[in-house]
Design an enzyme around this catalytic site. Sequence first.
Site, PDB file in Angstrom:
ATOM      1  CE1 TYR A 191      -9.053   1.532   6.998  1.00 58.44           C
ATOM      2  CE2 TYR A 191      -8.331   2.580   9.021  1.00 58.44           C
ATOM      3  CZ  TYR A 191      -8.091   2.222   7.715  1.00 58.44           C
ATOM      4  OH  TYR A 191      -6.896   2.528   7.141  1.00 58.44           O
ATOM      5  CE  LYS A 192      -7.710  -1.559   4.821  1.00 59.92           C
ATOM      6  NZ  LYS A 192      -8.181  -0.612   3.830  1.00 59.92           N
ATOM      7  CG  ASP A 252      -0.069  -3.105   6.331  1.00 60.53           C
ATOM      8  OD1 ASP A 252      -1.157  -3.519   6.787  1.00 60.53           O
ATOM      9  OD2 ASP A 252       0.069  -1.980   5.815  1.00 60.53           O
ATOM     10  NE  ARG A 256     -10.352  -2.880  -3.012  1.00 63.93           N
ATOM     11  CZ  ARG A 256      -9.712  -2.255  -2.024  1.00 63.93           C
ATOM     12  NH1 ARG A 256      -8.411  -2.437  -1.862  1.00 63.93           N
ATOM     13  NH2 ARG A 256     -10.334  -1.442  -1.211  1.00 63.93           N
ATOM     14  CG  PHE A 263      -1.983   1.013   1.164  1.00 61.37           C
ATOM     15  CD1 PHE A 263      -3.090   0.817   0.344  1.00 61.37           C
ATOM     16  CD2 PHE A 263      -1.895   2.195   1.882  1.00 61.37           C
ATOM     17  CE1 PHE A 263      -4.099   1.771   0.265  1.00 61.37           C
ATOM     18  CE2 PHE A 263      -2.895   3.153   1.808  1.00 61.37           C
ATOM     19  CZ  PHE A 263      -4.001   2.941   0.992  1.00 61.37           C
TER      20      PHE A 263
HETATM   21  C1  LIG Z   1      -2.331  -2.143   3.482  1.00 61.04           C
HETATM   22  C2  LIG Z   1      -2.560  -0.778   4.043  1.00 61.04           C
HETATM   23  N1  LIG Z   1      -1.573  -0.174   4.741  1.00 61.04           N
HETATM   24  C3  LIG Z   1      -1.737   1.058   5.241  1.00 61.04           C
HETATM   25  C4  LIG Z   1      -2.909   1.763   5.075  1.00 61.04           C
HETATM   26  C5  LIG Z   1      -3.032   3.145   5.644  1.00 61.04           C
HETATM   27  O1  LIG Z   1      -3.842   3.128   6.766  1.00 61.04           O
HETATM   28  P1  LIG Z   1      -4.246   4.455   7.570  1.00 61.04           P
HETATM   29  O2  LIG Z   1      -4.958   5.348   6.618  1.00 61.04           O
HETATM   30  O3  LIG Z   1      -5.157   3.962   8.655  1.00 61.04           O
HETATM   31  O4  LIG Z   1      -3.008   5.070   8.102  1.00 61.04           O
HETATM   32  C6  LIG Z   1      -3.967   1.165   4.371  1.00 61.04           C
HETATM   33  C7  LIG Z   1      -5.240   1.880   4.183  1.00 61.04           C
HETATM   34  O5  LIG Z   1      -6.178   1.413   3.595  1.00 61.04           O
HETATM   35  C8  LIG Z   1      -3.780  -0.129   3.829  1.00 61.04           C
HETATM   36  O6  LIG Z   1      -4.733  -0.731   3.122  1.00 61.04           O
END
Ligand SMILES: Cc1ncc(COP(=O)(O)O)c(C=O)c1O
Length: 397
Positions: free
Chosen positions: A209-210, A184, A356, A113
Amino acid sequence: MTDFTKTRAAFHIPDGVVYLDGNSLGPLPVAAGERLARMLTREWGDQLIRGWNTAGWYVQPRKVGDRVARLIGAAPGTVVMGDTLSIKVYQALSAALEFVPERRIVLSDSGNFPSDLYIAQGLLASLGRGYELKVVKPEEVEGAIDERVAVTLLTEVDYRTGRLHDMKRLTAKAHAAGVVTVWDLAHSAGALAVNVTDADADFAVGCTYKYLNGGPGAPAFIYVAPRHADRARPSLSGWMGHDAPFAFDLDYRPAPGIERMRVGTPPVIALTVLDVALDIWENVALSDVRAQSILLSERFIAGVEAACPGLELGSPRDPAARGSQVSFRHPHAYAVMQALIAKGVIGDFRAPDSVRFGFTPLYLGEADIDNAVAVLAEVLDKRLWDTPDYHHKAAVT
Ligand SMILES: Cc1ncc(COP(=O)(O)O)c(C=O)c1O
């Protein structure tokens, strides 16, 4: 055996909606409203500042952390909640780098991400010691792990394609080369039977939140392996991670164990909602969730491939190589998704060309999948996506 009829009743899903976006933002748990109202009036309202002790707000990050720990195969006392996932990535990566001070490479992949990569870039630039962020293709990660690498920073499930890394195998390979691992789990926690203990992960971080349905802006979690917890140095040395926050010492002294990964005042209201959402998991087996998510996603892929020849599968075909989401490619993916959403089938668009869909058995069944396939086929057959309104991108896609 998990009773998915019961879990489905625990969520508010608007009438006429098939919700295939629980991998971005889980739906509202029905019990959240009442519990939150009670917290606001009886705790904040009546107890005021006393609530930190009397209502347990101060210990909430650890208590809720223990509930999340169970879902990622971590022992009690090894997970703490707070902040956003981006912040937790920063904390984990900076602590991990200090375990291997002589090495200069952080290894990640192009399926990670972007926020993780941005955080790594920012951290490495501020450390200013010639660090390099090496980004390879996901399938090249294993071959790129060697004695020059300090830390691997990997997301287990690719946010765009759903491709699943083998956390255990990559961690073992990393450890054999003296590399520290940061995982992660944003797209894993609540979707897969994650087991950070069995995989021997050093650090793991994720959001709630997912798949964990904690609501927009719900706090993140960080896991530190017990063998590291008392020696991991917190780079964000805020007062709530101090050994004695209310001694108000002038110098920082980290709390023992995972508590040191706390930073500042915890988001009590958000943690209260998350705590309600976690109640739903009490009678859920993640192995059942995984089996059912494979069943639903396989049904979806077969249905879409039969009914929508204009779409190309953008996810691994082997369910064992996927997380709990499936992407299809289309040259007008954004507009296709807008047309789908207008018809009550909610997924999301991921640049440049993916629609998606997330599969969340807690509140989705086979009828939802069939319904979504039929609507998708209609959107494509009738070119319902081909109107100017659906081409205009909103701020959040
Ligand atoms: C794999 C991954 N890492 C990091 C993040 C970033 O998270 P945050 O916005 O809570 O900092 C996300 C957000 O969707 C994500 O999907």
